[in-house]
Scaffold this active site. Structure first.
Site, PDB file in Angstrom:
ATOM      1  CE  LYS A  46      -3.377  -1.175  -0.590  1.00  0.00           C
ATOM      2  NZ  LYS A  46      -3.716  -1.926  -1.844  1.00  0.00           N
ATOM      3  CG  HIS A 103       4.684  -6.417  -1.013  1.00  0.00           C
ATOM      4  ND1 HIS A 103       4.832  -5.115  -1.393  1.00  0.00           N
ATOM      5  CD2 HIS A 103       3.460  -6.799  -1.474  1.00  0.00           C
ATOM      6  CE1 HIS A 103       3.747  -4.734  -2.057  1.00  0.00           C
ATOM      7  NE2 HIS A 103       2.906  -5.740  -2.116  1.00  0.00           N
ATOM      8  CB  SER A 133      -3.835   2.438   1.863  1.00  0.00           C
ATOM      9  OG  SER A 133      -3.983   1.849   0.607  1.00  0.00           O
TER      10      SER A 133
HETATM   11  P1  A3P Z   1      -5.204   4.518  -1.224  1.00  0.00           P
HETATM   12  O1  A3P Z   1      -5.805   3.265  -0.672  1.00  0.00           O
HETATM   13  O2  A3P Z   1      -4.761   5.467  -0.130  1.00  0.00           O
HETATM   14  O3  A3P Z   1      -6.076   5.180  -2.233  1.00  0.00           O
HETATM   15  P2  A3P Z   1      -0.154  -0.492  -3.584  1.00  0.00           P
HETATM   16  O4  A3P Z   1      -0.162  -0.457  -5.080  1.00  0.00           O
HETATM   17  O5  A3P Z   1       1.191  -0.485  -2.967  1.00  0.00           O
HETATM   18  O6  A3P Z   1      -1.055  -1.566  -3.081  1.00  0.00           O
HETATM   19  O7  A3P Z   1      -0.770   0.906  -3.093  1.00  0.00           O
HETATM   20  C1  A3P Z   1      -2.112   1.226  -3.336  1.00  0.00           C
HETATM   21  C2  A3P Z   1      -2.294   2.692  -3.001  1.00  0.00           C
HETATM   22  O8  A3P Z   1      -1.680   3.491  -4.024  1.00  0.00           O
HETATM   23  C3  A3P Z   1      -3.775   3.077  -2.959  1.00  0.00           C
HETATM   24  O9  A3P Z   1      -3.867   4.120  -1.988  1.00  0.00           O
HETATM   25  C4  A3P Z   1      -3.962   3.581  -4.383  1.00  0.00           C
HETATM   26  O10 A3P Z   1      -5.087   4.399  -4.543  1.00  0.00           O
HETATM   27  C5  A3P Z   1      -2.661   4.357  -4.576  1.00  0.00           C
HETATM   28  N1  A3P Z   1      -2.372   4.604  -5.997  1.00  0.00           N
HETATM   29  C6  A3P Z   1      -2.254   3.721  -7.004  1.00  0.00           C
HETATM   30  N2  A3P Z   1      -2.052   4.347  -8.172  1.00  0.00           N
HETATM   31  C7  A3P Z   1      -2.044   5.674  -7.895  1.00  0.00           C
HETATM   32  C8  A3P Z   1      -1.889   6.853  -8.709  1.00  0.00           C
HETATM   33  N3  A3P Z   1      -1.717   6.792 -10.020  1.00  0.00           N
HETATM   34  N4  A3P Z   1      -1.917   8.052  -8.078  1.00  0.00           N
HETATM   35  C9  A3P Z   1      -2.096   8.131  -6.737  1.00  0.00           C
HETATM   36  N5  A3P Z   1      -2.254   7.059  -5.930  1.00  0.00           N
HETATM   37  C10 A3P Z   1      -2.232   5.839  -6.515  1.00  0.00           C
END
Ligand code: A3P
Length: 291
Positions: A46, A103, A133
């Site tokens: 996240k 991870h 998140s």
């Molecule tokens: P949120 O849950 O706070 O919205 P991961 O890919 O490590 O699982 O992280 C997911 C988080 O990154 C989520 O956060 C997601 O919305 C955010 N995320 C993914 N793509 C994004 C983008 N292009 N711009 C901003 N946030 C992004």
């Protein structure tokens, strides 16, 4: 694999979802033979993994968008620890650097990494936003248990007993290797504040300079709005038995500071105290202020 949906795999004392990791897949990751041209994206869950997977794919696509538009992120930048890794690795374009994700903690991969000049991109995010998140993601992902309450989830996060272990150990373990490995640290907050500048920083580190038109193409295809609509990065290709996005979207809010909408003042105080205790001697500088 469906029978492993609720299996917990404990690896180096850390709980991992048995649906995606097995003892064999973890062994494969730890004994992996890196090549100097490999690029490894490392994150605590996240922290912006999918975002940077998209950016890395775009940096190396040389203007040919087909893979970015048609192949899911997990096959373009596969997770080393997952059961699908060996198969996905064999499908990567042999003419391009291999883009990999993990991870796992540094202790698991550092011995294999030290044998190569692999470039490591570590992405960190304010742990308060990571926690929020991750909390929502536990409700969406059926291979992770539903959190009983936000308070319990926060306590587990601070103790480091949740899935994927301690955020503090992850960050300190990897960033403690900055002198040892060929590593660049970027943050989710930096991507937000200066996406073009951070993409430039990444492409310089990867020795893959970009022209202004390439930068524009990347910016267009890694925006939150583009990615939310793209089935190959928004996880809508995954069966609802595995990720039930009627309970919340994978690309949920994509903002900095959403923790403020979730934390009570008492929870904030508790978080700050643990953060100070665990990070005070780390010498690490981040764009967030905690405490
Ligand atoms: P949120 O849950 O706070 O919205 P991961 O890919 O490590 O699982 O992280 C997911 C988080 O990154 C989520 O956060 C997601 O919305 C955010 N995320 C993914 N793509 C994004 C983008 N292009 N711009 C901003 N946030 C992004």
């Amino acid at each position: 694999m469906a029978e492993r949906m609720h299996t917990v795999e404990v690896f180096e004392g850390v709980r991992l979802p048995g649906f995606i990791c097995t003892p064999e897949s973890l062994q494969t990751a730890c004994s992996f033979q890196f090549q100097d041209s490999d690029v490894l994206l490392v994150t605590f869950p996240k922290s912006g993994t999918t975002w940077v997977q998209q950016v890395l794919s775009l940096i190396f696509c040389e203007g040919h968008l087909w893979p970015v538009l048609h192949l899911p992120n997990w096959s373009r930048v596969p997770w080393m620890e997952q059961v699908s890794f060996s198969h996905l690795l064999s499908q990567l374009d042999p003419t391009r650097p291999r883009l990999l994700t993990t991870h796992l903690r540094a202790t698991a991969l550092a011995p294999a990494l030290r044998k190569s000049k692999t470039r490591v991109v570590y992405v960190a995010r304010n742990p308060k936003d990571v926690l929020v998140s991750f909390y929502h993601f536990h409700r969406v992902a059926n291979f992770l248990p539903d959190p009983s309450s936000f308070e319990d989830f926060l306590d587990e996060f601070l103790k480091g007993t949740g899935f994927f272990g301690s955020w503090f150990d992850h960050v300190k373990g990897w960033l403690g290797l900055q002198q040892d490995l060929n590593m660049l640290l970027i943050t989710y907050e930096e991507l937000h504040q200066d996406l073009r500048g951070t993409i430039r920083k990444l492409s310089n580190f990867l020795q893959h300079p970009l022209g202004p038109a390439e930068e524009d193409l990347i910016l267009e295809h890694c925006s939150f709005s583009f990615m939310s609509q793209s089935s190959v990065v928004n996880y809508s290709l995954v069966s609802t038995h595995i990720m039930d996005q009627s309970r919340g979207k994978f690309l949920r809010k994509g903002v900095v500071g959403d923790w403020r909408e979730h934390f009570t003042p008492e929870q904030d105080e508790k978080f700050n105290a643990v953060y100070q205790a665990k990070m005070k001697d780390s010498g690490l500088q981040f764009p967030w202020t905690i405490g």
